[in-house]
Design a protein around this motif. Structure first.
Motif: not given
Length: 287
Positions: A101, A103, A105, A246, A249-250, A262
C-alpha cells in the motif's frame, strides 16, 4: 468483494451458532430474559469470533506477506526490531508482515498478547526514516503489550449487546402500543417490526460507536506513551509529525481502520477512532 464476503460470512456463522446454542439451551428470545441472552450471544459472540480470527482476517483482507525468511536488509531489520521491542515489552514475538500500500500505515492485531501480528505498509517502510519506522513498530508492539485488542473486543461486545437488546425492546414496546390502540389488536406486523428494529439498530449503533471510539482514542495515547518508553519520545513525535504531513489513511477497509496507526479523520472528534495527530504530538511533548 472478497472483504465483504468474509465479513458477511463471519456474521452469518455467528448467527447460526448463536441460534443453535439457544435451541440447545431452550432459550426463547420472545421473553425479555431470553432477548438479553440472545443479545449477549450475538453481541459478544460476533466480537470474540472477530478477535479469534483477527490475524487470519487481516492477512486475507490486507494481503499481508508474513516474513518467515527475510528477503532483504529491510525485512531483516524489521524482524530484528520487533523481536527486540517484544522482549523489552515482555511479550512473545509477534508475526511480522508487510502489505502493499502506498499510504503510511501499520497495524497490530491478534487474539492475545502472545499470539499477535504486526504489519507495516510498503509506503511506510520506504517513506519513513528508520528511526520513524522504529517508533511506529514500538507503537504497535505497545498495543499488543497493553492487551488493547482484547479490551476493545470486550467493550465492543458490551456495546453490541446493548444495541441489539435495546433496539428489540423498544420495537416491542412500540408494537405493544400500536396493538393496544388498534381495534383488531394486530400490532405493527412482522415486516413493520423488522423495519423498526433495523432503523433502531442503525441509530443506536451510530450512537454506541462513539463510546467505542472514545476508548479507542485512549488506547492510542497509551500506545504512543508506550512507544516513547521503548524508543524515546523524540522518535515517536517525529513519526507522528511525518504522518501529519502525509495524506489521510483510506486504503484500509472500515472494519480494520481502527487498527492502523494512521486513522481516518473526521470533523467531529467523537466519531474518530484516533485522536487528531496534533493532540497526540502535544500529549507526548507534555508527558
Amino acid at each position: 468483494m472478497k472483504r465483504v464476503f468474509l465479513l458477511i460470512a463471519t456474521n452469518i456463522a455467528v448467527l447460526l451458532v448463536a441460534s443453535l446454542i439457544m435451541s440447545i439451551l431452550g432459550v426463547n428470545p420472545s421473553t425479555m430474559s431470553g432477548l438479553l441472552v440472545f443479545a449477549a450471544l450475538i453481541g459478544f459472540g460476533g466480537s470474540f469470533v472477530s478477535l479469534k480470527i483477527s490475524k487470519w482476517m487481516a492477512k486475507k483482507t490486507m494481503g499481508c506477506e508474513v516474513i518467515t525468511n527475510p528477503r532483504d536488509s529491510d525485512e531483516k531489520w524489521l524482524v530484528e526490531t520487533v523481536a527486540r521491542q517484544a522482549e523489552q515489552a515482555g511479550i512473545k514475538m509477534p508475526e511480522v508482515a508487510v502489505y502493499h500500500s502506498p499510504e503510511l500505515n501499520a497495524f497490530a492485531t491478534g487474539p492475545s498478547k502472545n499470539n499477535s501480528l504486526v504489519a507495516v505498509s510498503t509506503g511506510l517502510l520506504h517513506g519513513m526514516s528508520r528511526d520513524e519506522v522504529e517508533a511506529v513498530l514500538a507503537h504497535e508492539v505497545s498495543h499488543v503489550a497493553n492487551g488493547d485488542m482484547v479490551t476493545l473486543t470486550l467493550i465492543q461486545g458490551v456495546v453490541n449487546t446493548f444495541v441489539i437488546f435495546a433496539a428489540r425492546a423498544i420495537a416491542r414496546a412500540i408494537d405493544t402500543f400500536v396493538s393496544s390502540n388498534d381495534e383488531e389488536g394486530e400490532g405493527m406486523g412482522v415486516f413493520a417490526y423488522m423495519a423498526v428494529v433495523f432503523v433502531l439498530d442503525m441509530i443506536l449503533g451510530i450512537l454506541a460507536s462513539t463510546i467505542v471510539h472514545y476508548f479507542s482514542r485512549i488506547r492510542e495515547y497509551r500506545a504512543d506513551a508506550g512507544a516513547a518508553k521503548l524508543v524515546g519520545a523524540n522518535k515517536m513525535i517525529a513519526a507522528l509529525e511525518r504522518l501529519r504531513q502525509g495524506p489521510e489513511s483510506n486504503a484500509m477497509p472500515a472494519q480494520m481502520s481502527a487498527l492502523g496507526i494512521n486513522g481516518k479523520r473526521s470533523a467531529a472528534e467523537f466519531f474518530m477512532s484516533h485522536p487528531p495527530l496534533e493532540k497526540r504530538i502535544e500529549a507526548l511533548r507534555n508527558q
